[in-house]
Motif scaffolding. Structure first.
Motif, PDB file in Angstrom:
ATOM      1  N   SER A  38      -5.983 -12.573   1.332  1.00 45.49           N
ATOM      2  CA  SER A  38      -4.924 -13.111   0.485  1.00 45.49           C
ATOM      3  C   SER A  38      -3.831 -12.067   0.313  1.00 45.49           C
ATOM      4  O   SER A  38      -4.104 -10.861   0.247  1.00 45.49           O
ATOM      5  CB  SER A  38      -5.471 -13.553  -0.876  1.00 45.49           C
ATOM      6  N   LEU A  39      -2.616 -12.553   0.268  1.00 47.29           N
ATOM      7  CA  LEU A  39      -1.453 -11.700   0.059  1.00 47.29           C
ATOM      8  C   LEU A  39      -1.273 -11.532  -1.444  1.00 47.29           C
ATOM      9  O   LEU A  39      -1.197 -12.525  -2.166  1.00 47.29           O
ATOM     10  CB  LEU A  39      -0.228 -12.365   0.684  1.00 47.29           C
ATOM     11  N   SER A  48       0.473  -6.326  -0.672  1.00 50.94           N
ATOM     12  CA  SER A  48      -0.664  -5.841   0.098  1.00 50.94           C
ATOM     13  C   SER A  48      -1.493  -7.045   0.518  1.00 50.94           C
ATOM     14  O   SER A  48      -1.356  -8.133  -0.031  1.00 50.94           O
ATOM     15  CB  SER A  48      -1.505  -4.853  -0.715  1.00 50.94           C
ATOM     16  N   LEU A  49      -2.320  -6.837   1.511  1.00 44.24           N
ATOM     17  CA  LEU A  49      -3.219  -7.877   1.979  1.00 44.24           C
ATOM     18  C   LEU A  49      -4.618  -7.491   1.508  1.00 44.24           C
ATOM     19  O   LEU A  49      -5.089  -6.392   1.797  1.00 44.24           O
ATOM     20  CB  LEU A  49      -3.165  -7.988   3.498  1.00 44.24           C
ATOM     21  N   ARG A  50      -5.254  -8.391   0.761  1.00 45.89           N
ATOM     22  CA  ARG A  50      -6.582  -8.115   0.207  1.00 45.89           C
ATOM     23  C   ARG A  50      -7.632  -8.851   1.033  1.00 45.89           C
ATOM     24  O   ARG A  50      -7.512 -10.036   1.302  1.00 45.89           O
ATOM     25  CB  ARG A  50      -6.649  -8.566  -1.243  1.00 45.89           C
ATOM     26  N   TYR A  51      -8.686  -8.118   1.406  1.00 45.75           N
ATOM     27  CA  TYR A  51      -9.835  -8.687   2.106  1.00 45.75           C
ATOM     28  C   TYR A  51     -11.035  -8.587   1.178  1.00 45.75           C
ATOM     29  O   TYR A  51     -11.360  -7.521   0.673  1.00 45.75           O
ATOM     30  CB  TYR A  51     -10.115  -7.924   3.401  1.00 45.75           C
ATOM     31  N   THR A  52     -11.697  -9.714   0.951  1.00 46.44           N
ATOM     32  CA  THR A  52     -12.912  -9.749   0.150  1.00 46.44           C
ATOM     33  C   THR A  52     -14.066 -10.069   1.081  1.00 46.44           C
ATOM     34  O   THR A  52     -14.047 -11.089   1.770  1.00 46.44           O
ATOM     35  CB  THR A  52     -12.810 -10.816  -0.958  1.00 46.44           C
ATOM     36  N   LYS A  71     -17.445  -6.159  -1.197  1.00 47.43           N
ATOM     37  CA  LYS A  71     -16.438  -5.153  -0.866  1.00 47.43           C
ATOM     38  C   LYS A  71     -15.059  -5.807  -0.894  1.00 47.43           C
ATOM     39  O   LYS A  71     -14.854  -6.890  -0.363  1.00 47.43           O
ATOM     40  CB  LYS A  71     -16.744  -4.589   0.512  1.00 47.43           C
ATOM     41  N   VAL A  72     -14.112  -5.133  -1.532  1.00 48.00           N
ATOM     42  CA  VAL A  72     -12.723  -5.577  -1.554  1.00 48.00           C
ATOM     43  C   VAL A  72     -11.880  -4.420  -1.022  1.00 48.00           C
ATOM     44  O   VAL A  72     -11.972  -3.300  -1.517  1.00 48.00           O
ATOM     45  CB  VAL A  72     -12.268  -5.966  -2.974  1.00 48.00           C
ATOM     46  N   VAL A  73     -11.085  -4.705   0.013  1.00 47.84           N
ATOM     47  CA  VAL A  73     -10.277  -3.680   0.661  1.00 47.84           C
ATOM     48  C   VAL A  73      -8.833  -4.172   0.711  1.00 47.84           C
ATOM     49  O   VAL A  73      -8.581  -5.368   0.889  1.00 47.84           O
ATOM     50  CB  VAL A  73     -10.784  -3.406   2.101  1.00 47.84           C
ATOM     51  N   PHE A  74      -7.894  -3.240   0.563  1.00 46.16           N
ATOM     52  CA  PHE A  74      -6.475  -3.581   0.606  1.00 46.16           C
ATOM     53  C   PHE A  74      -5.807  -2.899   1.787  1.00 46.16           C
ATOM     54  O   PHE A  74      -6.120  -1.757   2.115  1.00 46.16           O
ATOM     55  CB  PHE A  74      -5.776  -3.135  -0.683  1.00 46.16           C
ATOM     56  N   ILE A  87       0.639  -6.726   7.284  1.00 40.41           N
ATOM     57  CA  ILE A  87       1.251  -7.713   6.390  1.00 40.41           C
ATOM     58  C   ILE A  87       2.327  -8.500   7.138  1.00 40.41           C
ATOM     59  O   ILE A  87       2.411  -9.719   7.022  1.00 40.41           O
ATOM     60  CB  ILE A  87       1.811  -7.032   5.131  1.00 40.41           C
ATOM     61  N   ARG A  88       3.129  -7.815   7.926  1.00 47.02           N
ATOM     62  CA  ARG A  88       4.167  -8.486   8.724  1.00 47.02           C
ATOM     63  C   ARG A  88       3.535  -9.469   9.705  1.00 47.02           C
ATOM     64  O   ARG A  88       3.976 -10.612   9.846  1.00 47.02           O
ATOM     65  CB  ARG A  88       5.000  -7.443   9.459  1.00 47.02           C
ATOM     66  N   CYS A  89       2.465  -9.043  10.394  1.00 42.94           N
ATOM     67  CA  CYS A  89       1.789  -9.917  11.364  1.00 42.94           C
ATOM     68  C   CYS A  89       1.139 -11.109  10.672  1.00 42.94           C
ATOM     69  O   CYS A  89       1.181 -12.230  11.180  1.00 42.94           O
ATOM     70  CB  CYS A  89       0.743  -9.125  12.142  1.00 42.94           C
TER      71      CYS A  89
END
Length: 143
Positions: A38-39, A48-52, A71-74, A87-89
């Motif tokens: 999610s953005l 930022s782009l968040r990955y859960t 795990k949550v990574v940005f 983020i652009r891609c």
């Protein structure tokens, strides 16, 4: 991005690099409903782009693992190399994909894009994703 295939390859590479998605299955499991990606914007307005992390072999969601935090990574903008900015891609992918009917994140690229539509509504298959990951690893000199 010059072509839909290049955008797909770049997304696979950058998502794998930033969020430790190793195999084709990790990529295949990305989805739009109940999304792992999610953005998000900070209070200062920086995107930022968040990955859960999804449920995995080590975190299957049963009673024993219910207290384990996923795990949550940005990933943050790459201002020094905009062509390699995740983020652009990600935004380009969202912009150039038709309405996502299947729940797949990756859609098949068109060989001849039609205006703003670069992808079909058909998901990329697991073998194609595995081959893409393997090809990108080989290009990078990784075993």
């Amino acid at each position: 991005m010059d072509t839909p295939q290049l955008l797909l390859d770049t997304l696979v590479y950058l998502l794998g690099l930033n969020f430790a998605l190793r195999a084709g299955n990790d990529h295949k499991n990305l989805r739009w409903t109940n999304p792992q990606l999610s953005l998000v914007s900070s209070k200062t307005g920086e995107e930022s782009l968040r990955y859960t992390e999804d449920i995995s072999k080590t975190n299957q969601g049963g009673l024993k693992s219910r207290k384990i935090k996923r795990k949550v990574v940005f990933a943050f903008p790459n201002t020094t190399e905009p062509r390699r900015c995740l983020i652009r891609c990600y935004k380009l992918d969202v912009q150039h994909c038709p309405q996502r009917k299947p729940d797949a994140f990756y859609l098949r690229p068109l060989t001849k894009p039609k205006g703003d539509v670069w992808f079909t509504s058909t998901p990329v298959g697991i073998n194609t994703l595995r081959d893409t990951v393997g090809r990108l690893c080989a290009k990078a000199g990784l075993p």
